[in-house]
Write an enzyme that holds these catalytic residues in place. Structure first.
Site, PDB file in Angstrom:
ATOM      1  N   LYS A 168    -138.980   5.034  21.423  1.00  0.00           N
ATOM      2  CA  LYS A 168    -140.450   5.183  21.460  1.00  0.00           C
ATOM      3  C   LYS A 168    -141.107   3.852  21.170  1.00  0.00           C
ATOM      4  O   LYS A 168    -140.506   2.951  20.588  1.00  0.00           O
ATOM      5  CB  LYS A 168    -140.942   6.217  20.438  1.00  0.00           C
ATOM      6  CG  LYS A 168    -140.599   5.942  18.961  1.00  0.00           C
ATOM      7  CD  LYS A 168    -141.544   5.048  18.205  1.00  0.00           C
ATOM      8  CE  LYS A 168    -141.108   4.822  16.766  1.00  0.00           C
ATOM      9  NZ  LYS A 168    -141.721   3.690  16.089  1.00  0.00           N
ATOM     10  N   PRO A 210    -131.840  -0.975  20.106  1.00  0.00           N
ATOM     11  CA  PRO A 210    -131.471  -1.762  18.929  1.00  0.00           C
ATOM     12  C   PRO A 210    -131.844  -1.041  17.629  1.00  0.00           C
ATOM     13  O   PRO A 210    -132.801  -0.257  17.614  1.00  0.00           O
ATOM     14  CB  PRO A 210    -132.262  -3.059  19.095  1.00  0.00           C
ATOM     15  CG  PRO A 210    -133.352  -2.743  20.052  1.00  0.00           C
ATOM     16  CD  PRO A 210    -132.866  -1.643  20.934  1.00  0.00           C
ATOM     17  N   VAL A 211    -131.062  -1.290  16.574  1.00  0.00           N
ATOM     18  CA  VAL A 211    -131.310  -0.621  15.289  1.00  0.00           C
ATOM     19  C   VAL A 211    -132.279  -1.457  14.454  1.00  0.00           C
ATOM     20  O   VAL A 211    -132.412  -2.665  14.653  1.00  0.00           O
ATOM     21  CB  VAL A 211    -129.992  -0.377  14.501  1.00  0.00           C
ATOM     22  CG1 VAL A 211    -129.100   0.570  15.270  1.00  0.00           C
ATOM     23  CG2 VAL A 211    -129.266  -1.679  14.221  1.00  0.00           C
ATOM     24  N   ALA A 233    -135.416  -1.669  14.544  1.00  0.00           N
ATOM     25  CA  ALA A 233    -136.206  -2.429  15.509  1.00  0.00           C
ATOM     26  C   ALA A 233    -137.633  -1.909  15.658  1.00  0.00           C
ATOM     27  O   ALA A 233    -138.442  -2.527  16.331  1.00  0.00           O
ATOM     28  CB  ALA A 233    -135.508  -2.400  16.865  1.00  0.00           C
ATOM     29  N   GLY A 234    -137.946  -0.746  15.063  1.00  0.00           N
ATOM     30  CA  GLY A 234    -139.286  -0.161  15.233  1.00  0.00           C
ATOM     31  C   GLY A 234    -139.390   0.701  16.478  1.00  0.00           C
ATOM     32  O   GLY A 234    -140.479   1.109  16.878  1.00  0.00           O
ATOM     33  N   LEU A 235    -138.234   0.993  17.103  1.00  0.00           N
ATOM     34  CA  LEU A 235    -138.224   1.770  18.354  1.00  0.00           C
ATOM     35  C   LEU A 235    -137.733   3.202  18.130  1.00  0.00           C
ATOM     36  O   LEU A 235    -137.539   3.955  19.089  1.00  0.00           O
ATOM     37  CB  LEU A 235    -137.347   1.069  19.396  1.00  0.00           C
ATOM     38  CG  LEU A 235    -137.819  -0.335  19.812  1.00  0.00           C
ATOM     39  CD1 LEU A 235    -136.771  -1.021  20.682  1.00  0.00           C
ATOM     40  CD2 LEU A 235    -139.158  -0.260  20.548  1.00  0.00           C
ATOM     41  N   GLY A 236    -137.509   3.571  16.880  1.00  0.00           N
ATOM     42  CA  GLY A 236    -137.115   4.949  16.567  1.00  0.00           C
ATOM     43  C   GLY A 236    -135.718   5.306  17.054  1.00  0.00           C
ATOM     44  O   GLY A 236    -135.442   6.488  17.291  1.00  0.00           O
ATOM     45  N   GLY A 237    -134.832   4.327  17.182  1.00  0.00           N
ATOM     46  CA  GLY A 237    -133.499   4.577  17.750  1.00  0.00           C
ATOM     47  C   GLY A 237    -132.724   5.654  17.007  1.00  0.00           C
ATOM     48  O   GLY A 237    -132.266   6.633  17.617  1.00  0.00           O
ATOM     49  N   GLY A 238    -132.583   5.516  15.699  1.00  0.00           N
ATOM     50  CA  GLY A 238    -131.843   6.511  14.908  1.00  0.00           C
ATOM     51  C   GLY A 238    -132.546   7.856  14.917  1.00  0.00           C
ATOM     52  O   GLY A 238    -131.901   8.910  14.993  1.00  0.00           O
ATOM     53  N   ASP A 263    -139.972   9.848  11.578  1.00  0.00           N
ATOM     54  CA  ASP A 263    -140.196   9.767  13.030  1.00  0.00           C
ATOM     55  C   ASP A 263    -139.481  10.874  13.812  1.00  0.00           C
ATOM     56  O   ASP A 263    -139.708  11.019  15.012  1.00  0.00           O
ATOM     57  CB  ASP A 263    -139.656   8.429  13.576  1.00  0.00           C
ATOM     58  CG  ASP A 263    -140.611   7.271  13.320  1.00  0.00           C
ATOM     59  OD1 ASP A 263    -141.747   7.537  12.893  1.00  0.00           O
ATOM     60  OD2 ASP A 263    -140.204   6.127  13.551  1.00  0.00           O
TER      61      ASP A 263
HETATM   62  O1  C5P Z   1    -138.859   8.649   6.661  1.00  0.00           O
HETATM   63  P1  C5P Z   1    -138.077   7.389   6.817  1.00  0.00           P
HETATM   64  O2  C5P Z   1    -136.705   7.488   6.198  1.00  0.00           O
HETATM   65  O3  C5P Z   1    -138.046   6.885   8.198  1.00  0.00           O
HETATM   66  O4  C5P Z   1    -138.868   6.281   5.994  1.00  0.00           O
HETATM   67  C1  C5P Z   1    -138.292   5.102   5.521  1.00  0.00           C
HETATM   68  C2  C5P Z   1    -139.197   4.482   4.452  1.00  0.00           C
HETATM   69  O5  C5P Z   1    -140.408   4.005   5.052  1.00  0.00           O
HETATM   70  C3  C5P Z   1    -139.650   5.470   3.398  1.00  0.00           C
HETATM   71  O6  C5P Z   1    -138.736   5.540   2.332  1.00  0.00           O
HETATM   72  C4  C5P Z   1    -140.988   4.897   2.950  1.00  0.00           C
HETATM   73  O7  C5P Z   1    -140.770   3.879   1.997  1.00  0.00           O
HETATM   74  C5  C5P Z   1    -141.522   4.253   4.210  1.00  0.00           C
HETATM   75  N1  C5P Z   1    -142.483   5.132   4.917  1.00  0.00           N
HETATM   76  C6  C5P Z   1    -143.778   5.264   4.409  1.00  0.00           C
HETATM   77  N2  C5P Z   1    -144.662   6.098   5.058  1.00  0.00           N
HETATM   78  C7  C5P Z   1    -144.308   6.755   6.176  1.00  0.00           C
HETATM   79  C8  C5P Z   1    -143.003   6.615   6.720  1.00  0.00           C
HETATM   80  C9  C5P Z   1    -142.115   5.793   6.051  1.00  0.00           C
HETATM   81  O8  C5P Z   1    -144.129   4.658   3.385  1.00  0.00           O
HETATM   82  N3  C5P Z   1    -145.194   7.558   6.778  1.00  0.00           N
END
Ligand code: C5P
Length: 298
Positions: free
Chosen positions: A14, A97-98, A100-105, A139
């Protein structure tokens, strides 16, 4: 005993067309308003139901840790929630890519949730699947439906929007990974926004108008540009190659440049100074294509 063949499932990445940070929850998670959009860059996952109860995992990227991998955790969660006796073999061909901000995992997890429920014949109602997805990561709920969506809360509130105008997308990633957690921690109060940039884009999408590309916005971008020179250089490289609009996706470091015409996108990919940068030319993926591709073969 019947031989079970694998089912190939694509897990699309994404981009965030917009990302407003509008507040913070008591538990530290930030409150978002974001327009998310699936793109054609994808991992491929082969899933084979097993009679034995284990979840087996193989991946062509040695950096992916099998124990904590979101795809494996997604399969375990469906299995324990639905009381499924059998197991699953998961083979993950990683192309997104991991870090990366692309939501891969997260996209892997979303695809595995949908596929496991189907292959184990454990139909789940949408709210239950949404709940499991939110437990896996912020995500993940978006990837249950894909396409274009307004995502709010910490990421768990997903409102499907009509498909946004189709676009060609040039992605550029500096050779670093960024931790989502660290990027959110580095965010300053004055990077927060009121959600109005997202609203402008949502209104246009709802009325089937072209996306106002100059309104695309990411509240996490200024902080990353301040602290990460590699991202600033990648941005300069894209702008220097003639991209009119460049935005960061999610918590970065990948940048995207949207185009209406393939010729303009291709010209930028040719002119780009690619030192220390990975680059992809891809496109947006509408919701109907997303869901039929995931369900194909099941
Ligand atoms: O939910 P996820 O594991 O992807 O989030 C990783 C980290 O990013 C969270 O532990 C949190 O520190 C931060 N995060 C946040 N607000 C969000 C999503 C993620 O602060 N809406």
């Amino acid at each position: 005993m019947a031989v079970r063949y694998p089912v190939f499932v694509p897990a699309y990445a994404k981009i965030n067309l917009t990302l407003d940070v509008v507040g913070k929850r008591d538990d530290g998670f930030h409150l978002l308003r974001s327009v998310m959009q699936t793109i054609a860059l994808h991992d491929t996952i082969a899933l084979t139901p097993l009679e034995s109860p284990e979840i087996m995992f193989a991946c062509d990227n040695p950096d992916i840790d099998d124990g904590q991998n979101l795809a494996v955790r997604a399969a375990r969660l469906v299995r324990s929630t639905m009381g499924v006796p059998g197991g699953m073999s998961i083979e993950l061909h990683k192309r997104t890519p991991v870090q990366a901000g692309l939501g891969g995992g997260s996209s892997d997890a979303g695809a595995v949730l949908l596929a496991c429920a189907e292959l184990w014949r454990s139909p789940m109602l949408a709210p239950q699947l949404g709940d499991l997805a939110a437990r896996l990561g912020s995500d993940v709920p978006f990837f249950l439906a894909g396409g274009t969506a307004l995502v709010e809360g910490r990421g768990e509130r997903v409102e499907a929007l009509p498909d946004a105008e189709p676009l060609w997308i040039v992605l550029v990633k500096p050779d670093i990974g960024l931790s989502t957690k660290r990027v959110f921690e580095a965010l300053r109060r004055d990077d927060w926004s009121d959600g109005s940039r997202t609203q402008i884009v949502v209104d246009r999408i709802r009325t089937a108008e072209p996306i106002p590309l100059d309104e695309l916005f990411n509240a996490l971008e200024p902080g990353v540009l301040r602290t990460t020179p590699e991202v600033a250089r990648a941005r300069d490289a894209l702008l220097g190659a003639g991209a009119p609009v460049v935005r960061m996706s999610g918590s970065g470091p990948t940048l995207f440049a949207p185009f209406r015409g393939l010729a303009e996108a291709a010209a930028v990919t040719r002119l780009l100074d690619k030192r220390d940068l990975a680059m992809w030319l891809t496109r947006t993926v509408p919701r109907s294509e997303y869901s039929s591709a995931i369900r194909q073969g099941m």
